[in-house]
Design an enzyme around this catalytic site. Structure first.
Site, PDB file in Angstrom:
ATOM      1  N   LYS A 222      44.436  59.977  -1.373  1.00  0.00           N
ATOM      2  CA  LYS A 222      44.744  61.048  -2.326  1.00  0.00           C
ATOM      3  C   LYS A 222      44.737  60.522  -3.759  1.00  0.00           C
ATOM      4  O   LYS A 222      44.127  61.118  -4.661  1.00  0.00           O
ATOM      5  CB  LYS A 222      46.109  61.664  -2.008  1.00  0.00           C
ATOM      6  CG  LYS A 222      46.163  62.392  -0.684  1.00  0.00           C
ATOM      7  CD  LYS A 222      47.597  62.805  -0.370  1.00  0.00           C
ATOM      8  CE  LYS A 222      47.724  63.367   1.023  1.00  0.00           C
ATOM      9  NZ  LYS A 222      49.114  63.731   1.356  1.00  0.00           N
TER      10      LYS A 222
ATOM     11  N   ALA B 133      50.916  60.414  -2.568  1.00  0.00           N
ATOM     12  CA  ALA B 133      52.012  60.251  -1.611  1.00  0.00           C
ATOM     13  C   ALA B 133      51.660  60.925  -0.298  1.00  0.00           C
ATOM     14  O   ALA B 133      50.874  61.880  -0.260  1.00  0.00           O
ATOM     15  CB  ALA B 133      53.300  60.850  -2.176  1.00  0.00           C
ATOM     16  N   ASP B 134      52.239  60.407   0.765  1.00  0.00           N
ATOM     17  CA  ASP B 134      52.083  61.033   2.068  1.00  0.00           C
ATOM     18  C   ASP B 134      53.303  60.691   2.914  1.00  0.00           C
ATOM     19  O   ASP B 134      53.936  59.650   2.713  1.00  0.00           O
ATOM     20  CB  ASP B 134      50.814  60.567   2.783  1.00  0.00           C
ATOM     21  CG  ASP B 134      50.477  61.467   3.956  1.00  0.00           C
ATOM     22  OD1 ASP B 134      49.967  62.579   3.706  1.00  0.00           O
ATOM     23  OD2 ASP B 134      50.750  61.085   5.103  1.00  0.00           O
ATOM     24  N   GLN B 135      53.604  61.570   3.845  1.00  0.00           N
ATOM     25  CA  GLN B 135      54.734  61.332   4.735  1.00  0.00           C
ATOM     26  C   GLN B 135      54.296  61.576   6.176  1.00  0.00           C
ATOM     27  O   GLN B 135      53.613  62.547   6.470  1.00  0.00           O
ATOM     28  CB  GLN B 135      55.893  62.264   4.386  1.00  0.00           C
ATOM     29  CG  GLN B 135      57.153  61.979   5.181  1.00  0.00           C
ATOM     30  CD  GLN B 135      58.294  62.876   4.751  1.00  0.00           C
ATOM     31  OE1 GLN B 135      58.243  64.080   4.929  1.00  0.00           O
ATOM     32  NE2 GLN B 135      59.310  62.280   4.157  1.00  0.00           N
TER      33      GLN B 135
END
Length: 197
Positions: free
Chosen positions: A57, A73-75
């Site tokens: 991203k 960001a990623d979760q």
């Protein structure tokens, strides 16, 4: 130099703004499932999935924004060694919460800073969340009260709201649970000269 958030997440933007940062929001245009598919097939662990998606991203947005610092960001939610995704509907949310009842799952939140299409910093934080024993009746009342907002969350809850009632114990950073490890990120932004010390 502009600070850019490569995410359409309202909570991530709010966290950065509440910390006093001036940001622009420019969501990444990537197919997360297409990036993820070969990684899942190869058996990558959840923390690597989160980091790779966050980097994809950040790199996509920074590749078209010369000189800007871009935060990606990623979760990922990991439960019994498997990655879970956002529930498709309220029935899927109900089944997921029943599975989590009385058990512990992990939220892995990755954050990456990129410039000119390349990552300059990466970090992954983990929080372990233990749900209390939930009755089907309580889950039904919770979902009715929380509404469709639960479908925008990988765990079918938002800890900053009524979702806090689901939990018995939490080990980890609050910001990690919300999807953006703020303290390591702010430290790196200070080191990069974006924030005055």
């Amino acid at each position: 130099m502009t600070l850019v958030l490569a995410s359409g997440s309202g909570i991530r933007a709010e966290l950065l703004k509440n910390a006093g940062l001036a940001i622009e929001v420019d969501p990444a245009d990537i197919d997360e499932r297409a990036v993820e598919a070969p990684l899942l097939e190869a058996g990558f662990p959840p923390e690597d999935l989160a980091a790779i998606l966050a980097e994809a991203k950040a790199n996509e947005v920074s590749g078209r924004r010369s000189g800007d610092l871009v935060i990606g960001a990623d979760q990922i939610l990991a439960f019994k060694g498997e990655r879970r995704t956002k529930p498709e509907d309220m029935e899927a949310a109900r089944r997921q919460l029943l599975a989590f009842s009385g058990k512990t799952h992990e939220l892995l939140s990755a954050v990456v800073i990129s410039r000119n299409g390349e990552a300059v910093w990466r970090h992954v934080s983990t929080a372990r969340l233990t749900m209390r024993d939930l009755t089907p009746e309580f889950i039904g009342r919770y979902l009715a009260a929380a509404g469709d907002d639960v479908l925008s969350s990988v765990g079918a809850y938002q800890l900053e709201g009524i979702g806090v009632q689901l939990f018995e114990k939490i080990d980890g950073d609050y910001f990690t649970i919300l999807g953006l490890p703020m303290l390591p990120l702010l430290n790196r932004l200070r080191a990069l000269g974006v924030i005055e010390t």
